[in-house]
Design a protein around this motif. Structure first.
Motif, PDB file in Angstrom:
ATOM      1  N   THR A 135      -3.930  -9.846  -7.376  1.00  0.00           N
ATOM      2  CA  THR A 135      -4.438  -9.929  -8.757  1.00  0.00           C
ATOM      3  C   THR A 135      -3.903 -11.140  -9.511  1.00  0.00           C
ATOM      4  N   GLY A 136      -2.815 -11.717  -9.024  1.00  0.00           N
ATOM      5  CA  GLY A 136      -2.207 -12.852  -9.710  1.00  0.00           C
ATOM      6  C   GLY A 136      -1.423 -12.450 -10.943  1.00  0.00           C
ATOM      7  N   SER A 137      -1.111 -11.148 -11.072  1.00  0.00           N
ATOM      8  CA  SER A 137      -0.427 -10.666 -12.271  1.00  0.00           C
ATOM      9  C   SER A 137       0.641  -9.645 -11.904  1.00  0.00           C
ATOM     10  N   MET A 138       1.876  -9.956 -12.255  1.00  0.00           N
ATOM     11  CA  MET A 138       2.956  -8.993 -12.034  1.00  0.00           C
ATOM     12  C   MET A 138       2.804  -7.796 -12.965  1.00  0.00           C
ATOM     13  N   ALA A 139       2.245  -7.999 -14.151  1.00  0.00           N
ATOM     14  CA  ALA A 139       2.032  -6.885 -15.085  1.00  0.00           C
ATOM     15  C   ALA A 139       1.069  -5.858 -14.490  1.00  0.00           C
ATOM     16  N   VAL A 140       0.005  -6.324 -13.857  1.00  0.00           N
ATOM     17  CA  VAL A 140      -0.943  -5.410 -13.200  1.00  0.00           C
ATOM     18  C   VAL A 140      -0.241  -4.685 -12.058  1.00  0.00           C
ATOM     19  N   ALA A 141       0.545  -5.424 -11.284  1.00  0.00           N
ATOM     20  CA  ALA A 141       1.262  -4.819 -10.165  1.00  0.00           C
ATOM     21  C   ALA A 141       2.200  -3.716 -10.649  1.00  0.00           C
ATOM     22  N   LEU A 142       2.937  -3.987 -11.692  1.00  0.00           N
ATOM     23  CA  LEU A 142       3.885  -3.002 -12.216  1.00  0.00           C
ATOM     24  C   LEU A 142       3.181  -1.808 -12.847  1.00  0.00           C
ATOM     25  N   SER A 143       1.991  -2.020 -13.374  1.00  0.00           N
ATOM     26  CA  SER A 143       1.250  -0.903 -13.974  1.00  0.00           C
ATOM     27  C   SER A 143       0.735   0.075 -12.917  1.00  0.00           C
TER      28      SER A 143
END
Length: 173
Positions: A135-143
């Motif tokens: 996804t290119g997003s750590m925020a998405v990963a953590l969610s």
């Protein structure tokens, strides 16, 4: 020279059947809470590891999870699932049962709990990396952490119900 176990046609066929069952189990979604869903693939991986050992569980989880991703349109995750779920199956299987299906370890229940916990931790860490890369997003990963934990918990519960029964009825397990 010691007599070592050989990989044979029966092993290949059994792993193929288990991989197909893993794909099917992963496609079974169960509603959990408000808007959340978990799948039964993790329960299948944990159960396979406890009953059949690391080799069978690792290969079945790798092939079955990757095949699910290809079939269901999650192709960016195919290689990630192959590695993450394959190693998770290997972890739970080796800790809970040993490498080969014929192993009969003592205290299998304690070993199964430790194996499932270690595999769940590996899966969570692996998918955090995968989600952030895809996804290119750590925020998405953590969610995605809560849904991963729910899936692992559901998988653990499924395995704790099924594995003792399957260990009794599957010959040599």
């Amino acid at each position: 020279m010691e007599n070592k176990r050989q990989f044979n046609i029966r092993d290949i066929v059994t792993i193929g059947v288990l991989a197909a069952m893993c794909t099917i189990a992963t496609s079974i979604k169960v509603p959990f809470g408000v808007g959340a869903m978990v799948h039964l693939g993790t329960g299948f991986v944990f159960t396979t590891g406890i009953v059949f050992g690391g080799l069978y569980a690792g290969l079945a989880a790798a092939i079955g999870s990757a095949f699910f991703d290809l079939l269901m349109g999650f192709s960016p995750y195919t290689l990630w699932s192959f590695v993450i779920k394959g190693i998770a199956g290997l972890i739970v299987g080796v800790i809970a049962k040993g490498f080969w299906p014929e192993a009969k370890p003592d205290r299998w229940l304690v070993r199964a709990v430790v194996g499932c916990t270690a595999a769940a931790a590996w899966t969570l860490g692996g998918y955090i990396v995968a989600w952030s890369q895809v996804t290119g997003s750590m925020a998405v990963a953590l969610s995605n952490i809560p849904s991963s934990l729910m899936t692992s918990t559901a998988g653990f519960l499924v395995a704790m119900v099924l594995a003792p029964k399957l260990r009794k009825v599957i010959p040599g397990r």
